[in-house]
Scaffold this motif. Structure first.
Motif: not given
Length: 548
Positions: A43, A45-46, A49-50
């Motif tokens: 997966l 994720t940028p 966005e965390l």
């Protein structure tokens, strides 16, 4: 019971079934592959966005130059490593083969081993990455840097062991090394590559991860073996080089770049000369003696001139600094002083210091020669004799410092502390003042700095360096003293001198007075001092005291 034993044997509990079951299970464990349908895609994720927790998990992967302002970004060095890696790979592997072959040859023929050799040896296509580098400024003559090194390589290293006609292959795979070494280049010398030794140590325990395949099977998958090897590497291998332990790599020949330091004092008493040559018109000479040690750039020392005397007596004492007693030679030259023109040399002689025994005075009666070529027939001419007394006194060991320091705490309350300390430090010695350089010295009219050293009425000066605010002199001055300079100070002033027009010909750029008490107690100080009457100027001085 026979039927039960047969059933247990079939199930693998017999003397043959148990080892056979373990062997089959090992190969099934090593060579079994997961079903592709069970592998999930990662997966992605940028970062924006965390939330907080995943970002904290990623912190170890962020380069040090982002987290720590002391580390510098070295993308240029990583690009250099990337371009040079194919050539570095071949050079390093060739060196490994050369080093390992004698070790392999020692085991060939032993333990039923027929041969050991590399089948493949390459470090792969992925070079190490430097995540940041920290460089330290020190007062010593060295360069210290700490790179943060990471290498997740794809090496192909296959070792073939021929044992009892069997061919056993050992392969190293999936190598990962994370380390923070400290690299010290010292001493810095004016000979390419400008440093004599590279000293490497690890500032923390490195992370080393790898896999080993034997006959194609990954033995690191065996439960407990991986943890055992990791503990062994950390305890016995990496621990050897964790600071303060170091590994020294000589770069230049030590004899060619060694900085010679004073090791003793040569006491010379020029007693007399006899039957000297007649050089003046009236059948006489005006002799004096010049003396120096080979390998020194210091001015020659001179006796007084004895007018109209072919058998002069001087009885004059001199002290010369010795750096290499095994190779240095005392040069003695007798001249005839002339009021006009050059002085005529009446004769010369050489005395190797290796003929002397420390602390023992030795008398020498020497025939004067024209020059050192003793086979020259012109040297057969009688030129007279010279008599000297020589005593070589080596310095005390560096470890012998202010010995009474440790005792004075046990003598608290005693009024004799100061007097007893001075008695313990009594004795002659050599004070060496090394003026290394200055920074940010700025004059109002010109910047051609030089330094003046004033000590007990003796004045010395460095060379002048033109048009600079950061001069580097690296000049050493020596003062031979009959007693330690416990209550003395050395005064150093940085001056600037105009080289052209004489208006405002000289001006002071700052000065400093250095108390020598700490030098006597500790044997050495190596510090940068702020210059008085200067905005930002500092001067770097290394002062040493050696007792004899």
């Amino acid at each position: 019971m026979g039927f039960l034993s047969s059933v247990l044997g079939v199930l693998g509990f017999g003397c043959i079934g148990l080892p056979l079951g373990l062997l089959v299970g090992f190969f099934l464990f090593i060579y079994s592959k997961p079903n592709d349908d069970q592998i999930e895609e990662p997966l992605v994720t940028p970062l924006y966005e965390l939330d907080t927790i995943p970002l904290f998990d990623l912190l170890p992967e962020i380069p040090l130059w982002v987290k720590n302002p002391d580390y510098e970004r070295v993308d240029w060095l990583n690009r250099f490593l990337s371009d040079m890696w194919p050539y570095l790979d071949k050079a390093i592997c060739a060196n490994v083969r050369t080093t390992a072959q004698p070790i392999f040859d020692e085991y060939s023929g032993k333990f039923k081993i027929e041969s050991i050799e590399f089948e493949n040896l390459t470090l792969g296509t992925l070079p190490p990455t430097i995540y940041g580098i920290r460089v330290y400024e020190t007062n010593e003559n060295q360069l210290v840097m700490e790179p943060a090194l990471r290498w997740a390589g794809n090496p192909n290293i296959v070792l073939v062991l021929k044992l009892l006609s069997f061919r056993i292959t050992v392969q190293l795979v999936d190598l990962q090394i994370f380390a923070a070494p400290r690299i010290t280049l010292k001493p810095l010398v004016p000979t390419f590559p400008c440093f004599a030794t590279m000293v490497v140590s690890l500032m923390e325990r490195p992370h080393v991860d790898f896999g080993i395949k034997i006959l194609g099977g990954d033995i690191m998958s065996i439960p407990g073996l991986y943890q055992f090897i990791q503990k062994y590497i950390i305890k016995y291998v990496a621990g050897i080089y964790i600071w303060p332990q170091t590994y020294e790599i000589p770069i230049l020949d030590a004899s060619s770049v060694a900085i010679k330091k004073p090791v003793g004092i040569l006491h010379v008493k020029v007693v007399r000369a006899s039957k000297l040559l007649k050089k003046d018109f009236l059948g006489t000479s005006d002799p004096y003696v010049k003396l120096s040690l080979t390998g020194e750039k210091l001015p020659w020392k001179k006796t007084t001139v004895k007018k109209k005397n072919l058998n002069p007596e001087w009885n004059e004492n001199f002290k010369l600094v010795v750096k290499e007693p095994e190779s240095q030679i005392l040069q003695l030259q007798v001249f005839d002083w002339d009021k006009v023109g050059g002085h005529d040399r009446l004769g010369m002689q050489l005395v190797p210091l290796k003929l002397l025994t420390p602390h023992e005075t030795k008398d020498f009666t020497l025939d004067l020669l024209k020059h050192t070529n003793i086979s020259d027939p012109k040297d057969m001419k009688q030129r007279g004799k010279i008599v000297v007394e020589l005593t070589y006194v080596p310095f005390k060991e560096d470890s012998i410092k202010f010995s009474s320091v440790s005792k004075k705490y046990s003598r608290k309350g005693s009024g004799n502390d100061q007097s007893s300390d001075e008695e313990a430090l009594s004795g002659a010695g050599l004070l060496s003042v090394l003026v290394q350089g200055a920074e940010d010295v700025e004059g109002e009219n010109h910047n051609n700095p030089y330094a003046i050293i004033l000590f007990k009425g003796d004045k010395k000066r460095t060379k002048m360096i033109r048009k600079t605010r950061d001069p580097a002199w690296n000049e050493e001055f020596q003062f031979m003293l009959d007693e330690p300079p416990l209550h003395e100070k050395v005064h150093i002033e940085v001056m600037s001198k105009r080289t052209g027009v004489r208006f405002w010909s000289k001006e002071s750029l700052g000065d400093v007075e250095i108390n020598l008490t700490d030098v006597v107690h500790n044997g050495r100080i190596n510090e940068k001092y702020h210059l008085i009457n200067s905005k930002r100027g500092v001067i770097h001085v290394d002062i040493r005291w050696k007792m004899i």
